[in-house]
Design a protein around this motif. Sequence first.
Motif, PDB file in Angstrom:
ATOM      1  N   PHE A 259      -5.750 -24.675  25.332  1.00 37.09           N
ATOM      2  CA  PHE A 259      -6.814 -25.050  24.099  1.00 37.09           C
ATOM      3  C   PHE A 259      -8.160 -24.174  24.468  1.00 37.09           C
ATOM      4  O   PHE A 259      -8.556 -24.202  25.777  1.00 37.09           O
ATOM      5  N   ARG A 274     -13.852 -21.297  16.177  1.00 34.59           N
ATOM      6  CA  ARG A 274     -12.400 -21.924  15.903  1.00 34.59           C
ATOM      7  C   ARG A 274     -12.063 -22.627  17.163  1.00 34.59           C
ATOM      8  O   ARG A 274     -12.064 -21.917  18.280  1.00 34.59           O
ATOM      9  N   LEU A 275     -11.234 -23.481  16.993  1.00 37.02           N
ATOM     10  CA  LEU A 275     -10.564 -24.115  18.098  1.00 37.02           C
ATOM     11  C   LEU A 275      -9.050 -23.776  17.794  1.00 37.02           C
ATOM     12  O   LEU A 275      -8.577 -23.879  16.950  1.00 37.02           O
ATOM     13  N   ASN A 276      -8.498 -23.190  19.285  1.00 39.94           N
ATOM     14  CA  ASN A 276      -7.190 -22.385  19.104  1.00 39.94           C
ATOM     15  C   ASN A 276      -6.567 -23.429  20.087  1.00 39.94           C
ATOM     16  O   ASN A 276      -6.598 -23.876  21.126  1.00 39.94           O
ATOM     17  N   ALA A 277      -5.015 -23.518  19.825  1.00 41.91           N
ATOM     18  CA  ALA A 277      -3.922 -24.118  20.606  1.00 41.91           C
ATOM     19  C   ALA A 277      -2.886 -23.114  20.545  1.00 41.91           C
ATOM     20  O   ALA A 277      -2.229 -22.550  19.653  1.00 41.91           O
ATOM     21  N   GLU A 285       0.303 -19.251  18.233  1.00 39.55           N
ATOM     22  CA  GLU A 285      -0.414 -20.279  17.784  1.00 39.55           C
ATOM     23  C   GLU A 285       0.393 -21.338  17.547  1.00 39.55           C
ATOM     24  O   GLU A 285       1.450 -21.338  16.838  1.00 39.55           O
ATOM     25  N   SER A 289      -3.060 -24.851  14.234  1.00 42.02           N
ATOM     26  CA  SER A 289      -4.131 -23.972  15.116  1.00 42.02           C
ATOM     27  C   SER A 289      -4.258 -22.569  14.338  1.00 42.02           C
ATOM     28  O   SER A 289      -3.310 -22.059  13.824  1.00 42.02           O
ATOM     29  N   PRO A 290      -5.380 -21.949  14.291  1.00 44.53           N
ATOM     30  CA  PRO A 290      -6.885 -22.506  14.563  1.00 44.53           C
ATOM     31  C   PRO A 290      -7.309 -23.513  13.605  1.00 44.53           C
ATOM     32  O   PRO A 290      -6.905 -23.708  12.434  1.00 44.53           O
ATOM     33  N   THR A 291      -8.216 -24.264  13.743  1.00 44.35           N
ATOM     34  CA  THR A 291      -8.990 -24.940  13.091  1.00 44.35           C
ATOM     35  C   THR A 291     -10.612 -24.575  13.010  1.00 44.35           C
ATOM     36  O   THR A 291     -11.028 -24.252  14.289  1.00 44.35           O
ATOM     37  N   TYR A 349     -12.025 -33.321  19.076  1.00 40.74           N
ATOM     38  CA  TYR A 349     -10.967 -32.896  18.252  1.00 40.74           C
ATOM     39  C   TYR A 349      -9.592 -33.648  18.727  1.00 40.74           C
ATOM     40  O   TYR A 349      -9.511 -33.552  19.855  1.00 40.74           O
ATOM     41  N   GLU A 351      -6.166 -33.736  19.819  1.00 41.76           N
ATOM     42  CA  GLU A 351      -5.146 -33.036  20.475  1.00 41.76           C
ATOM     43  C   GLU A 351      -3.962 -32.543  19.727  1.00 41.76           C
ATOM     44  O   GLU A 351      -3.559 -31.457  19.424  1.00 41.76           O
ATOM     45  N   LEU A 354      -5.830 -31.216  15.803  1.00 36.52           N
ATOM     46  CA  LEU A 354      -6.760 -30.307  15.868  1.00 36.52           C
ATOM     47  C   LEU A 354      -7.948 -30.723  14.848  1.00 36.52           C
ATOM     48  O   LEU A 354      -8.780 -29.946  14.429  1.00 36.52           O
TER      49      LEU A 354
END
Length: 457
Positions: A259, A274-277, A285, A289-291, A349, A351, A354
Amino acid sequence: MRWLLFAIGAVFATAGCSSSRGDFSLASNPASLSLTAGGTGQINVEVASLSGFNKPVSVAIDGLPQGLTATPSTITLSPGAAQPITITAAASAIAGSGTAHLTGTSGSLTHTASLSLTIASAAPSPSPGGTDVTTYHYDNARDGLNAQETTLTPANVNAVSFGLLGVYPVDGKVDAQPLYVSGLKLPSGATANVLYVATEHDSVYALNAATGAQVWKTSILQSGETPSDPRSCNQIAPEIGITATPVIDRSYGAHGAIFLVGMSKDGSGSYHQRLNALDLATGAELTGSPTEISASYPGTGANSENGSVVFDPGQYAERAGLLLLNGTIYTGWTSHCDNQPYTGWIMGYSEATLHQSAVLNLTPNGSEGSIWMSGYGLAADSSGNIYLLAANGTFDSTFTADGFPSQNDYGNAMLKLSTASKLAVSDYFEPYNTVAESSADRDLGSGGSDAAARCKR
């Protein structure tokens, strides 16, 4: 792999003079041998007749560097014959070089030959039992302690066997701490120890930790985007992408996930956080993801409207290392230099989805008070409390009956946050001269905090 090599030629010595009975010569073929710790190599010992010499020659090998053995260690040869000797380097053999000696004896005749030996450290082998580094400074306490370390000793941490192993090129500056996962099964079926490196060019690399070979590379930029410009500030330059240390959860999804937060700029000039996983094994991704990161919080402080302060993604950088705590990913936000307006934001956020699950502003009715901590990670204890330091900013001069700032402004404070019901300040510390320090831009929050366990006495 670290190689050291000293070229040492053959040395011959005689005891006494050659007689009419002839003489012999002794040689090692090859005269130098390179080994890897845990490996083997072979030489041929050769005896040649001089002037009709025909007596048997006894040969012994000695002076092997520590951790090396010879099989057999003594042999008997007739002139014109050769015999192999196997040299074995134990897994614990220390990298370096040395010289062994072959001594041949026949009656009063003695000759020697030298064997130059070079030992290299073994490449790390994939091991599911290895120590993963999945977050800033090993764990949420941020104590930097690897309590499982058993390999490094005063004997092998030295200029010969300990040092730089490789330099691996990436596409931008690296401000985030690289992370490490051992024994990861890849889509090819192979298993590897993998190093994860995030850059300010908004790229994430997965590299084979033993060889530096690229396992995968993912850009988190959307179509038409570039990393952010430095926002009239030289603290993160010449571009801003992924600054904060990501966090890894090996139990997430099919292969585990990394993350991370990235900043970018689109073609219209708008900024994004943006928050990516990403999948650990493929870099793809993951679902959700992303948010896009956005927030508001009740207050009348800097950049407020209609009774709420508003998070402007262009005004902030995610610099403090991410914290994964009880299924929530927490982020802390800093300004670009002291470019106004800005306040202090902590966001959580889920997990799993997200989706944003928690927001706290540390100066909702004032200004500044950001979280940068020199890139240190937000810390947490086993009870679910979060620890951090806020930079210079507003601190209220009046207090509630419980001793908390009356307007909830905690600039220049060390803070303990509770996550039990909602994200909230449960305790704090302020220097006696905090207002003067903030006015002079002398941040208590320029360093980090840890949550080291107390010792029992």
